[in-house]
Design a protein around this motif. Sequence first.
Motif, PDB file in Angstrom:
ATOM      1  N   GLU B 298     -23.741  29.392 -32.125  1.00 60.34           N
ATOM      2  CA  GLU B 298     -25.016  30.096 -31.939  1.00 60.34           C
ATOM      3  C   GLU B 298     -24.786  31.550 -31.537  1.00 60.34           C
ATOM      4  O   GLU B 298     -25.540  32.428 -31.919  1.00 60.34           O
ATOM      5  CB  GLU B 298     -25.868  29.352 -30.918  1.00 60.34           C
ATOM      6  CG  GLU B 298     -26.285  27.987 -31.448  1.00 60.34           C
ATOM      7  CD  GLU B 298     -27.242  27.250 -30.534  1.00 60.34           C
ATOM      8  OE1 GLU B 298     -28.403  27.622 -30.485  1.00 60.34           O
ATOM      9  OE2 GLU B 298     -26.801  26.288 -29.884  1.00 60.34           O
ATOM     10  N   GLY B 302     -25.726  35.102 -34.000  1.00 58.88           N
ATOM     11  CA  GLY B 302     -26.793  35.947 -33.473  1.00 58.88           C
ATOM     12  C   GLY B 302     -28.016  35.170 -33.015  1.00 58.88           C
ATOM     13  O   GLY B 302     -29.058  35.767 -32.730  1.00 58.88           O
ATOM     14  N   ILE B 303     -27.881  33.845 -32.940  1.00 58.69           N
ATOM     15  CA  ILE B 303     -29.061  33.052 -32.571  1.00 58.69           C
ATOM     16  C   ILE B 303     -29.448  33.295 -31.112  1.00 58.69           C
ATOM     17  O   ILE B 303     -30.627  33.338 -30.775  1.00 58.69           O
ATOM     18  CB  ILE B 303     -28.801  31.558 -32.847  1.00 58.69           C
ATOM     19  CG1 ILE B 303     -28.741  31.350 -34.368  1.00 58.69           C
ATOM     20  CG2 ILE B 303     -29.886  30.678 -32.247  1.00 58.69           C
ATOM     21  CD1 ILE B 303     -28.347  29.968 -34.810  1.00 58.69           C
ATOM     22  N   PHE B 304     -28.430  33.519 -30.280  1.00 59.34           N
ATOM     23  CA  PHE B 304     -28.762  33.808 -28.877  1.00 59.34           C
ATOM     24  C   PHE B 304     -29.593  35.080 -28.759  1.00 59.34           C
ATOM     25  O   PHE B 304     -30.462  35.182 -27.896  1.00 59.34           O
ATOM     26  CB  PHE B 304     -27.490  33.932 -28.036  1.00 59.34           C
ATOM     27  CG  PHE B 304     -26.843  32.613 -27.740  1.00 59.34           C
ATOM     28  CD1 PHE B 304     -27.586  31.443 -27.719  1.00 59.34           C
ATOM     29  CD2 PHE B 304     -25.494  32.527 -27.481  1.00 59.34           C
ATOM     30  CE1 PHE B 304     -26.997  30.220 -27.459  1.00 59.34           C
ATOM     31  CE2 PHE B 304     -24.891  31.309 -27.203  1.00 59.34           C
ATOM     32  CZ  PHE B 304     -25.645  30.159 -27.189  1.00 59.34           C
ATOM     33  N   HIS B 305     -29.303  36.064 -29.609  1.00 68.76           N
ATOM     34  CA  HIS B 305     -30.092  37.293 -29.554  1.00 68.76           C
ATOM     35  C   HIS B 305     -31.551  36.999 -29.868  1.00 68.76           C
ATOM     36  O   HIS B 305     -32.454  37.512 -29.213  1.00 68.76           O
ATOM     37  CB  HIS B 305     -29.528  38.324 -30.538  1.00 68.76           C
ATOM     38  CG  HIS B 305     -28.268  38.967 -30.026  1.00 68.76           C
ATOM     39  ND1 HIS B 305     -27.605  39.962 -30.702  1.00 68.76           N
ATOM     40  CD2 HIS B 305     -27.553  38.735 -28.907  1.00 68.76           C
ATOM     41  CE1 HIS B 305     -26.534  40.318 -30.006  1.00 68.76           C
ATOM     42  NE2 HIS B 305     -26.480  39.588 -28.915  1.00 68.76           N
ATOM     43  N   LEU B 308     -32.980  35.000 -26.888  1.00 66.47           N
ATOM     44  CA  LEU B 308     -33.143  35.770 -25.654  1.00 66.47           C
ATOM     45  C   LEU B 308     -34.159  36.892 -25.801  1.00 66.47           C
ATOM     46  O   LEU B 308     -34.636  37.427 -24.802  1.00 66.47           O
ATOM     47  CB  LEU B 308     -31.787  36.328 -25.207  1.00 66.47           C
ATOM     48  CG  LEU B 308     -30.793  35.253 -24.734  1.00 66.47           C
ATOM     49  CD1 LEU B 308     -29.405  35.845 -24.537  1.00 66.47           C
ATOM     50  CD2 LEU B 308     -31.271  34.607 -23.444  1.00 66.47           C
ATOM     51  N   PHE B 468     -23.356  35.684 -24.187  1.00 69.23           N
ATOM     52  CA  PHE B 468     -24.717  36.093 -24.540  1.00 69.23           C
ATOM     53  C   PHE B 468     -24.798  37.556 -24.968  1.00 69.23           C
ATOM     54  O   PHE B 468     -25.886  38.064 -25.170  1.00 69.23           O
ATOM     55  CB  PHE B 468     -25.659  35.834 -23.361  1.00 69.23           C
ATOM     56  CG  PHE B 468     -25.793  34.371 -23.030  1.00 69.23           C
ATOM     57  CD1 PHE B 468     -26.392  33.501 -23.926  1.00 69.23           C
ATOM     58  CD2 PHE B 468     -25.313  33.866 -21.843  1.00 69.23           C
ATOM     59  CE1 PHE B 468     -26.510  32.152 -23.635  1.00 69.23           C
ATOM     60  CE2 PHE B 468     -25.430  32.519 -21.545  1.00 69.23           C
ATOM     61  CZ  PHE B 468     -26.025  31.664 -22.452  1.00 69.23           C
ATOM     62  N   ASP B 469     -23.662  38.252 -25.073  1.00 73.62           N
ATOM     63  CA  ASP B 469     -23.699  39.666 -25.475  1.00 73.62           C
ATOM     64  C   ASP B 469     -23.935  39.794 -26.974  1.00 73.62           C
ATOM     65  O   ASP B 469     -23.533  38.938 -27.738  1.00 73.62           O
ATOM     66  CB  ASP B 469     -22.400  40.359 -25.100  1.00 73.62           C
ATOM     67  CG  ASP B 469     -22.326  40.580 -23.599  1.00 73.62           C
ATOM     68  OD1 ASP B 469     -23.374  40.429 -22.943  1.00 73.62           O
ATOM     69  OD2 ASP B 469     -21.234  40.868 -23.099  1.00 73.62           O
TER      70      ASP B 469
END
Lengths: 305, 469
Positions: B298, B302-305, B308, B468-469
């Motif tokens: 994820e 880029g799914i975390f982007h 978030l 998470f960056d």
Amino acid sequence: MLTLTSVTKRYGALVALDGVSLEIARGEFFGLLGPNGAGKSTLMSLVAGLRPPDAGTLTLDGAPLSARRADTRRGLGLVPQNLALYPKLNADQNLRIFGELYGLRGADLRGRIDEALAAVGLSDRRHDPVKNYSGGMQRRLNLVAALLHRPKLLLCDEPTVGVDPQSRNAIFEFLQARNREGLTIIYSTHYMEEATRLCSRIGVIEHGRILALGTLDTLLAALPFEEEIRFPAGPATAGLVEQLAGHGAIATVDGLHRFRPKPGYPLSAFYGLTEARGLPDRLFVSQRPTLEAVFLHLTGRNLRE
Amino acid sequence: MKAVFVLVRKDFALLVQDRASLSLTFIVPFALIYLFGQIFGVNRPDPGPRGIPLAVVNASDRPAAARLVEALRAEKTFRVVTDYVKPDHTRRPLTEADLTPMIHADEFHFALVIPPDVIRTDRLGLHLKIYSNPRNEIETQVVNGILQKTIFSNVPQLFAQAGRERAVALIGASSFARFNQGIADAVAQAFGGDADRIRRRMEEGEAGMRRLDLDGPDAAAADPSASAAAAGAPAPATGAGAPAAAPPNLLARIVQIDDVQVVGKEVKSPQATLLVGGWAIQFLLFALTTSATALFYEKDHGIFHRLLSAPVTRGDILWSKFIYGICLGLIQLLVLFTAGHVLYGIEILPYLGWLIVVCLFAAAACTSFGMLLASMVSSPDAARGIATFLILLMSAIGGAWFPVSLMPDFIQRLSKFTLVYWSMEGFSRVLWAHAHLAELLPVLGVLGGIVAVVMAVAVWRFNRGTLFD
């Protein structure tokens, strides 16, 4: 609508954004133009609340943008550079997840999903796993996933990377239509033609700094020349380049000399020199400067270097 | 909190779409339990090793030696080899000289030689020779144990004869004969019978032994030869020196041990009940570590982007992974125990409530381990590599492979720091000891503590790291 004041972001010793100040009005289609590593994605991530700035402030409609404030984030939609989708799930399932994260439920969510899929021509493929889509279809889905909750501000971080011309065109038309409906868009790209075609205002960014800001016309008008003459670099034109020294700027990009005459230097004088050297006219192309020329003028290097 | 449940539901939707993960959750556990059960011989009527090649060279002409060879043949642990097969496929009896080269050639690892002087006059007891290649310690211990048991159980006559011959050597044949005659006369006088016959039976080492060899209180009545010998009557036509059937339980009749099992006697499938917990927790650790490394997928996509930038926090993402891991782990553990129930008869239904509670805590501990691992490395490949090492280590010292009580003190102390140990302890207390809340609380407390500490470290690492960056 969106205001950035002296925003700075560092990654260790690297200054990714260096005191950026920017104001974006409601309904704007704002282009952020710069090469890879210029700071575009960092700026996008700060606006999206993915990370906090080291210095400076960001406000949306006067309210501070913060990663902790869910209400401000409901007003934002992010189209990440990557295909941020679950490839094993179908379009319907993907959109349902992202819609529910914004609190959408039931008939309202179903209606918005139907509408979104229809808008990007994916209604008949809605039950297919996303991994079976073409690159262009995935990009279109990636785009509408950010719009399901009807944000006020859409952040598009290079959303057409790796997309075929047809799908790219479809994405442009979709975004232009949403912008006409009042959606404010920040669009980061390193493609000048995209910024030229889409954006009502452009910020040129390099090394974390906004170098120029304005409409395409104002950026072009700020150039110290009105015409640019391009001709092949090589032994035949080497003498001409020497003669032109002092009459304007010459840059060499991709095997082509680009001569930008000083204000007042008559083009007739230029063509007199070429004639005297027996250089045929077909070697010389004169054109009005483009956004690329603006970038070249501002940074001394080509956007794609 | 709603975002957490949306993300958990998303993970289940992904699970349903992924055939490999589905089979890992529902089919592989059955296959695993079946295979491990077969390997460990669970629920076999006579579990234990079978068919270990044992070469036997019998150089003695004593009938009891032949009887020992027959007893070894009857022992299922061994495949007795007594012949040497020549290149032309003809056979001849093995000799002691054959043994060393054949052991070198790996044809067998163990050989028993019954020498001509199996009974010696210069010392009391028997003389046997064992040749071995003890390259497998467990196999060696098993062979030695079964050999000793077979010898002591099946050839009591050899011991009697050894004692008689030692006595002859010490006091002389005539004195020994007089001593025996005296005893025989006394027996004949007291109980009746032919004194000479009684003496002969004593000298053959038979007298009394058959009584010990027989089962049940009516042994004497059930064995006409023994009764006849005791009474001085002619023996039946079995013939002296003919190998008799191997008596199985001489030692048991000499030493009576009353075995009182305090815990677990009502467990229907004891071996499987004790083993399945270890296999289950080991399987779960591998499965949940793989699940936790999905975080990297994820991140990389880029799914975390996207998440978030929505009203979702890092905490929501981590909690969703944690809750999903617990749910998945609980399902997998229950499937594993169901497989144990279906395939090997482990009784789970009467204890299902407490079993679910322990499974819940064990799943939480395994999930937190997977998340800690994911928080400490930078790629799924690194996570898998380290996970394999740590899981095998924890399984070994936690008792999933061998009972902890067989390990050195230091390892036994170390095992208490592993979630494998406490998870297995929990399963064992529910399914073996049928424990209730009060007895389970210490185990649940330790597992809960492990979860709290490990998750705290994992969250701290996630917040400091670049996931998470």
